[in-house]
Scaffold this motif. Structure first.
Motif, short mmCIF file in Angstrom:
data_model
loop_
_atom_site.label_atom_id
_atom_site.label_comp_id
_atom_site.label_asym_id
_atom_site.label_seq_id
_atom_site.Cartn_x
_atom_site.Cartn_y
_atom_site.Cartn_z
N TYR A 70 0.82 -1.21 0.00
CA TYR A 70 0.00 0.00 0.00
C TYR A 70 0.86 1.26 0.00
O TYR A 70 0.40 2.33 -0.43
CB TYR A 70 -0.97 -0.01 1.18
N PHE A 71 2.09 1.15 0.47
CA PHE A 71 3.02 2.28 0.36
C PHE A 71 3.29 2.59 -1.11
O PHE A 71 3.23 3.75 -1.54
CB PHE A 71 4.33 1.96 1.08
N PHE A 72 3.56 1.56 -1.90
CA PHE A 72 3.79 1.75 -3.33
C PHE A 72 2.51 2.16 -4.04
O PHE A 72 2.53 2.98 -4.97
CB PHE A 72 4.36 0.48 -3.95
N LEU A 73 1.39 1.58 -3.62
CA LEU A 73 0.10 1.95 -4.23
C LEU A 73 -0.23 3.41 -3.95
O LEU A 73 -0.75 4.11 -4.83
CB LEU A 73 -1.00 1.05 -3.67
N GLU A 98 6.22 6.30 -13.69
CA GLU A 98 5.22 5.24 -13.70
C GLU A 98 5.82 3.93 -14.20
O GLU A 98 5.53 2.86 -13.66
CB GLU A 98 4.01 5.64 -14.54
N CYS A 99 6.64 3.99 -15.25
CA CYS A 99 7.28 2.77 -15.77
C CYS A 99 8.11 2.09 -14.69
O CYS A 99 7.99 0.89 -14.45
CB CYS A 99 8.18 3.12 -16.96
N LEU A 100 8.97 2.87 -14.04
CA LEU A 100 9.88 2.31 -13.05
C LEU A 100 9.14 1.87 -11.79
O LEU A 100 9.48 0.85 -11.18
CB LEU A 100 10.96 3.34 -12.69
N LEU A 101 8.13 2.63 -11.39
CA LEU A 101 7.39 2.28 -10.18
C LEU A 101 6.61 0.98 -10.36
O LEU A 101 6.51 0.18 -9.41
CB LEU A 101 6.43 3.42 -9.82
N LEU A 102 6.09 0.75 -11.55
CA LEU A 102 5.40 -0.52 -11.81
C LEU A 102 6.36 -1.70 -11.71
O LEU A 102 5.98 -2.78 -11.25
CB LEU A 102 4.74 -0.49 -13.19
N ALA A 103 7.62 -1.49 -12.12
CA ALA A 103 8.62 -2.55 -11.99
C ALA A 103 8.94 -2.81 -10.51
O ALA A 103 9.08 -3.97 -10.09
CB ALA A 103 9.89 -2.16 -12.74
N VAL A 104 9.05 -1.75 -9.73
CA VAL A 104 9.31 -1.89 -8.29
C VAL A 104 8.16 -2.63 -7.62
O VAL A 104 8.36 -3.51 -6.77
CB VAL A 104 9.51 -0.50 -7.65
N MET A 124 13.87 2.88 -2.54
CA MET A 124 13.46 2.48 -3.89
C MET A 124 12.63 3.56 -4.56
O MET A 124 12.84 3.88 -5.74
CB MET A 124 12.68 1.16 -3.83
N VAL A 125 11.72 4.15 -3.81
CA VAL A 125 10.87 5.21 -4.37
C VAL A 125 11.69 6.45 -4.70
O VAL A 125 11.52 7.06 -5.77
CB VAL A 125 9.73 5.55 -3.39
N ILE A 126 12.60 6.84 -3.81
CA ILE A 126 13.45 8.01 -4.07
C ILE A 126 14.32 7.78 -5.29
O ILE A 126 14.51 8.68 -6.12
CB ILE A 126 14.33 8.31 -2.83
N THR A 127 14.84 6.56 -5.43
CA THR A 127 15.66 6.23 -6.60
C THR A 127 14.86 6.33 -7.88
O THR A 127 15.33 6.87 -8.89
CB THR A 127 16.22 4.79 -6.47
N VAL A 128 13.62 5.83 -7.85
CA VAL A 128 12.75 5.88 -9.04
C VAL A 128 12.48 7.33 -9.45
O VAL A 128 12.61 7.68 -10.63
CB VAL A 128 11.42 5.14 -8.75
N TRP A 129 12.11 8.17 -8.49
CA TRP A 129 11.81 9.57 -8.80
C TRP A 129 13.07 10.30 -9.29
O TRP A 129 12.98 11.14 -10.19
CB TRP A 129 11.24 10.26 -7.56
N SER A 130 14.24 9.96 -8.73
CA SER A 130 15.48 10.64 -9.12
C SER A 130 15.92 10.25 -10.53
O SER A 130 16.30 11.12 -11.33
CB SER A 130 16.59 10.31 -8.12
#
Length: 253
Positions: A60-63, A111-117, A144-150
């Motif tokens: 739910y954190f990722f969602l 969105e692409c990277l977050l779906l992979a995570v 992981m989220v900070i890396t995706v956004w960066s």
């Protein structure tokens, strides 16, 4: 006058569906309805996952991040699109177009990277359930989220800066309903092969690589589910992955 200054004064004209005024009326209604549904739905998901302590889990954190991303992504596009659909003025300022270009590319990459995570999160939950909370601890999830956004921000800065530096020779007609990268490249008045190759290369990294990782994750998930002897366990695993698979299918489809 310098071509870039000339464009900055004039802004851009978004042609969109201007040749089909009746279609514009229909589209404005459809887009408005779906935009409102998006706002209400994603806001409800964010609030529910924050208020309910039972939903304070990695999934739910990722969602919650995905819902926030959808809110930002649609808001960066739809309001300007509705303004152009409703009125006769199809222009957008140079600054507004630049902001939309960077933001659109940034959020699209996220969105692409977050779906992979999220697919890795589902893989860990089903294939390594006993170690799930240890592997996907809050600190790791946040990193992981900070890396995706960066990474996505860096991708947006590189591609959009390359595109905006292309000379346009005063051409400010965008055959689109938003300031999108391919439409901006199209109005350049020089050979854009180098920029297009850069877009293609980074597109493989940002778009195709996450898709491959998602497919690999679900390959392992499918194998783990088929090995389960309990039908209830299989149904639970399928339900756990169902929403993510739906989002992936819609996004890439």
């Amino acid at each position: 006058m310098d071509q870039r200054n000339y464009t900055s004064l004039r802004g851009f004209i978004l042609l969109g569906f201007s040749d089909h005024p009746k279609l514009e009326m229909v589209l404005s209604g459809v887009v408005t309805v779906f935009y409102l549904i998006t706002l209400v739905g994603n806001t409800a998901i964010i609030l529910a996952s924050l208020v309910d302590s039972h939903l304070h889990t990695p999934m739910y954190f990722f969602l919650r991040n995905l819902s926030l991303l959808d809110l930002c992504f649609t808001t960066s596009i739809v309001p300007q699109m509705l303004v152009n659909l409703w009125g006769h003025d199809k222009t957008i300022s140079y600054v507004g177009c630049v902001i939309q270009l960077y933001v659109y590319m940034w959020f699209g990459s996220i969105e692409c990277l977050l779906l992979a995570v999220m697919s890795y999160d589902r893989f860990t939950a089903i294939c390594k359930p006993l170690h799930y909370l240890v592997i996907m601890n809050p600190h790791v999830c946040l990193k992981m989220v900070i890396t995706v956004w960066s990474i996505s921000l860096a991708n947006s800065v590189v591609l959009c800066t390359l595109t905006l530096n292309l000379p346009r020779c005063g051409n400010n007609l965008l055959d689109h309903f938003l300031c999108e990268l391919p439409a901006m490249v199209k109005i350049a008045c020089i050979d854009t092969t180098a920029v297009e190759m850069s877009v293609f290369a980074l597109g493989i990294v940002i778009v195709l690589t996450p898709l491959i990782l998602i497919l690999i994750s679900y390959g392992y998930i499918a194998r783990a589910v088929l090995r389960m002897k309990s039908k209830a366990g299989q149904r639970k695993a399928v339900n756990t992955c169902g929403s993510h698979l739906t989002v992936v299918s819609i996004f890439y489809g």
